[in-house]
Design a protein around this motif. Structure first.
Motif, PDB file in Angstrom:
ATOM      1  N   GLU A 176      29.238  39.253  32.584  1.00 15.97           N
ATOM      2  CA  GLU A 176      30.627  39.532  32.238  1.00 15.97           C
ATOM      3  C   GLU A 176      31.072  40.906  32.732  1.00 15.97           C
ATOM      4  OE1 GLU A 176      30.945  37.504  28.377  1.00 15.97           O
ATOM      5  OE2 GLU A 176      32.696  38.832  28.084  1.00 15.97           O
ATOM      6  N   ILE A 177      32.327  40.997  33.204  1.00 14.44           N
ATOM      7  CA  ILE A 177      32.859  42.260  33.747  1.00 14.44           C
ATOM      8  C   ILE A 177      33.934  42.779  32.779  1.00 14.44           C
ATOM      9  CG2 ILE A 177      34.279  43.202  35.621  1.00 14.44           C
ATOM     10  CD1 ILE A 177      31.398  42.750  36.504  1.00 14.44           C
ATOM     11  N   SER A 178      33.953  44.097  32.541  1.00 12.53           N
ATOM     12  CA  SER A 178      34.934  44.641  31.584  1.00 12.53           C
ATOM     13  C   SER A 178      36.323  44.738  32.224  1.00 12.53           C
ATOM     14  CB  SER A 178      34.467  46.025  31.087  1.00 12.53           C
ATOM     15  OG  SER A 178      35.254  47.046  31.654  1.00 12.53           O
ATOM     16  N   PRO A 179      37.354  44.256  31.519  1.00  6.40           N
ATOM     17  CA  PRO A 179      38.735  44.310  32.041  1.00  6.40           C
ATOM     18  C   PRO A 179      39.158  45.734  32.389  1.00  6.40           C
ATOM     19  CG  PRO A 179      38.613  42.926  30.069  1.00  6.40           C
ATOM     20  CD  PRO A 179      37.271  43.598  30.201  1.00  6.40           C
ATOM     21  N   SER A 180      38.633  46.725  31.674  1.00  9.97           N
ATOM     22  CA  SER A 180      39.067  48.108  31.976  1.00  9.97           C
ATOM     23  C   SER A 180      38.565  48.520  33.364  1.00  9.97           C
ATOM     24  CB  SER A 180      38.536  49.077  30.918  1.00  9.97           C
ATOM     25  OG  SER A 180      37.134  48.913  30.793  1.00  9.97           O
ATOM     26  N   LYS A 181      37.426  47.968  33.787  1.00 10.44           N
ATOM     27  CA  LYS A 181      36.904  48.274  35.139  1.00 10.44           C
ATOM     28  C   LYS A 181      37.867  47.684  36.171  1.00 10.44           C
ATOM     29  CE  LYS A 181      33.320  49.644  37.758  1.00 10.44           C
ATOM     30  NZ  LYS A 181      31.988  49.037  37.561  1.00 10.44           N
ATOM     31  N   VAL A 182      38.311  46.456  35.878  1.00  8.87           N
ATOM     32  CA  VAL A 182      39.233  45.772  36.806  1.00  8.87           C
ATOM     33  C   VAL A 182      40.531  46.563  36.916  1.00  8.87           C
ATOM     34  CG1 VAL A 182      40.533  43.625  37.182  1.00  8.87           C
ATOM     35  CG2 VAL A 182      38.211  43.525  36.237  1.00  8.87           C
ATOM     36  N   ALA A 183      41.038  47.012  35.752  1.00  4.71           N
ATOM     37  CA  ALA A 183      42.305  47.769  35.740  1.00  4.71           C
ATOM     38  C   ALA A 183      42.143  49.072  36.527  1.00  4.71           C
ATOM     39  CB  ALA A 183      42.713  48.063  34.294  1.00  4.71           C
ATOM     40  N   TYR A 184      40.974  49.698  36.361  1.00  8.92           N
ATOM     41  CA  TYR A 184      40.712  50.971  37.067  1.00  8.92           C
ATOM     42  C   TYR A 184      40.795  50.755  38.578  1.00  8.92           C
ATOM     43  CZ  TYR A 184      37.667  54.597  39.102  1.00  8.92           C
ATOM     44  OH  TYR A 184      37.137  55.595  39.893  1.00  8.92           O
ATOM     45  N   LEU A 185      40.186  49.653  39.063  1.00 15.10           N
ATOM     46  CA  LEU A 185      40.172  49.386  40.516  1.00 15.10           C
ATOM     47  C   LEU A 185      41.557  48.976  41.010  1.00 15.10           C
ATOM     48  CD1 LEU A 185      36.738  47.559  40.824  1.00 15.10           C
ATOM     49  CD2 LEU A 185      37.252  49.951  41.340  1.00 15.10           C
ATOM     50  N   ALA A 186      42.260  48.201  40.196  1.00 20.42           N
ATOM     51  CA  ALA A 186      43.618  47.788  40.600  1.00 20.42           C
ATOM     52  C   ALA A 186      44.495  49.028  40.752  1.00 20.42           C
ATOM     53  CB  ALA A 186      44.207  46.823  39.564  1.00 20.42           C
ATOM     54  N   ASN A 187      44.324  49.987  39.829  1.00 25.86           N
ATOM     55  CA  ASN A 187      45.094  51.238  39.926  1.00 25.86           C
ATOM     56  C   ASN A 187      44.745  52.005  41.194  1.00 25.86           C
ATOM     57  OD1 ASN A 187      47.049  52.033  37.905  1.00 25.86           O
ATOM     58  ND2 ASN A 187      45.413  51.510  36.452  1.00 25.86           N
ATOM     59  N   LYS A 188      43.444  51.980  41.535  1.00 29.29           N
ATOM     60  CA  LYS A 188      43.033  52.702  42.763  1.00 29.29           C
ATOM     61  C   LYS A 188      43.705  52.078  43.982  1.00 29.29           C
ATOM     62  CE  LYS A 188      38.679  54.312  43.315  1.00 29.29           C
ATOM     63  NZ  LYS A 188      38.457  55.738  43.067  1.00 29.29           N
ATOM     64  N   PHE A 189      43.760  50.754  44.002  1.00 25.69           N
ATOM     65  CA  PHE A 189      44.420  50.097  45.142  1.00 25.69           C
ATOM     66  C   PHE A 189      45.913  50.437  45.142  1.00 25.69           C
ATOM     67  CE2 PHE A 189      41.316  48.176  47.512  1.00 25.69           C
ATOM     68  CZ  PHE A 189      40.594  47.161  46.908  1.00 25.69           C
ATOM     69  N   TYR A 190      46.502  50.451  43.935  1.00 26.12           N
ATOM     70  CA  TYR A 190      47.952  50.759  43.831  1.00 26.12           C
ATOM     71  C   TYR A 190      48.215  52.180  44.350  1.00 26.12           C
ATOM     72  CZ  TYR A 190      52.589  51.472  41.837  1.00 26.12           C
ATOM     73  OH  TYR A 190      53.933  51.748  41.680  1.00 26.12           O
ATOM     74  N   ASP A 191      47.390  53.128  43.858  1.00 25.09           N
ATOM     75  CA  ASP A 191      47.575  54.531  44.280  1.00 25.09           C
ATOM     76  C   ASP A 191      47.361  54.685  45.791  1.00 25.09           C
ATOM     77  OD1 ASP A 191      48.030  55.070  41.663  1.00 25.09           O
ATOM     78  OD2 ASP A 191      46.033  55.914  41.255  1.00 25.09           O
ATOM     79  N   MET A 192      46.528  53.789  46.352  1.00 29.09           N
ATOM     80  CA  MET A 192      46.206  53.891  47.785  1.00 29.09           C
ATOM     81  C   MET A 192      47.354  53.333  48.637  1.00 29.09           C
ATOM     82  SD  MET A 192      42.642  52.452  49.253  1.00 29.09           S
ATOM     83  CE  MET A 192      43.201  50.873  49.803  1.00 29.09           C
ATOM     84  N   GLY A 193      48.296  52.610  47.972  1.00 30.03           N
ATOM     85  CA  GLY A 193      49.453  52.111  48.721  1.00 30.03           C
ATOM     86  C   GLY A 193      49.420  50.624  49.012  1.00 30.03           C
ATOM     87  N   CYS A 194      48.526  49.877  48.349  1.00 26.63           N
ATOM     88  CA  CYS A 194      48.524  48.412  48.557  1.00 26.63           C
ATOM     89  C   CYS A 194      49.832  47.832  48.043  1.00 26.63           C
ATOM     90  CB  CYS A 194      47.346  47.765  47.817  1.00 26.63           C
ATOM     91  SG  CYS A 194      45.770  48.115  48.581  1.00 26.63           S
ATOM     92  N   PHE A 195      50.430  46.950  48.854  1.00 29.07           N
ATOM     93  CA  PHE A 195      51.728  46.390  48.414  1.00 29.07           C
ATOM     94  C   PHE A 195      51.510  45.187  47.499  1.00 29.07           C
ATOM     95  CE2 PHE A 195      50.711  43.377  51.659  1.00 29.07           C
ATOM     96  CZ  PHE A 195      51.427  42.233  51.377  1.00 29.07           C
TER      97      PHE A 195
END
Ligand SMILES: CC(C)(COP(=O)([O-])OP(=O)([O-])OC[C@H]1O[C@@H](n2cnc3c(N)ncnc32)[C@H](O)[C@@H]1OP(=O)([O-])[O-])[C@@H](O)C(=O)NCCC(=O)NCCSC(=O)C[C@@](C)(O)CC(=O)[O-]
Length: 207
Positions: A176-195
């Motif tokens: 099982e993967i923790s949702p907070s880890k997923v949110a952390y990575l999604a934020n990194k992609f967002y900050d990096m400029g992923c549309f």
């Protein structure tokens, strides 16, 4: 077909077969809880472009991510593999009404994708450290070093980048993967400029 250059053991709670294969044909092989998760042998490019074309005809998908510009582990065939990807790009670039983001694990793959005519790029990080190491031979944090370099290269050419987070529900090795880890990575992609950011249940255990 399977090759034995596997990605390690795969553990899926309560399932007797790998999620990515038909349970029926695998049942005998996977009746144990732990089973080797093997990589499929790649089909020739003709089938790739045929499949992408059929998906497009079916109008179900407005985009198909495809042609990972990846390094073939067996370096002897690496050049052939890229040629293969170029053939697929050549065969699908006339498809109407769909987007064709190309998966690229680093700047080298990005450059090859752009040379082959890619108009949209996708980068992919995993919420599981084990999956990241198996899949792209680097840690999650290392992968973002590569992806920030890809993102800067795409900005210079105004090419949109989609970010995939893999294993958002579970990992074949870590469970099982923790949702907070997923949110952390999604934020990194967002900050990096992923549309766009895609959350992938890579091994299909959420369904
Ligand atoms: C990331 C690497 C390349 C690291 O592979 P590596 O062996 O660690 O790379 P390296 O940096 O050590 O380089 C080794 C050799 O590969 C070459 N190389 C280096 N990069 C490239 C490239 N892009 N294209 C062609 N060649 C490349 C590089 O130039 C060098 O060549 P040499 O100097 O020895 O002659 C490898 O692990 C790889 O290709 N991994 C990708 C595997 C893959 O395709 N996985 C599936 C993608 S889909 C996915 O992950 C999930 C997703 C997106 O669908 C969503 C979901 O469902 O979860």
């Amino acid at each position: 077909m399977f090759d034995d250059a596997g990605m390690g053991n795969c553990w899926i709670d309560g399932r007797n077969c790998s999620s990515s294969n038909c349970c029926k044909e695998d049942y005998e092989e996977y009746t144990r809880e732990i089973f080797p998760w093997r990589r499929h042998t790649r089909e020739p490019s003709g089938s790739d472009s045929f499949i992408i074309g059929r998906f497009n005809d079916s109008c179900y998908f407005s985009y198909h991510h495809h042609i990972s510009k990846i390094n073939d582990k067996d370096i002897r065939h690496k050049t052939n593999k890229l040629a293969d990807a170029r053939d697929v790009m050549e065969a699908v670039h006339t498809l109407k009404g769909c987007r064709l983001p190309v998966l690229t694990p680093n700047v080298k793959g990005f450059e090859a994708a752009v040379t082959a005519g890619a108009k949209e790029i996708a980068v992919f990080a995993s919420a599981s450290e084990s999956f990241s190491n198996s899949n792209i031979n680097s840690s999650i944090e290392e992968s973002f070093v590569y992806y920030r370099a890809v993102s800067s290269a795409t900005k210079a050419l105004s090419i949109p980048v989609r970010g995939y987070v893999s294993c958002v529900i579970g990992c074949p090795v870590e469970g099982e993967i923790s949702p907070s880890k997923v949110a952390y990575l999604a934020n990194k992609f967002y900050d990096m400029g992923c549309f766009e950011i895609s959350l992938s249940d890579t091994i299909g255990i959420a369904s």
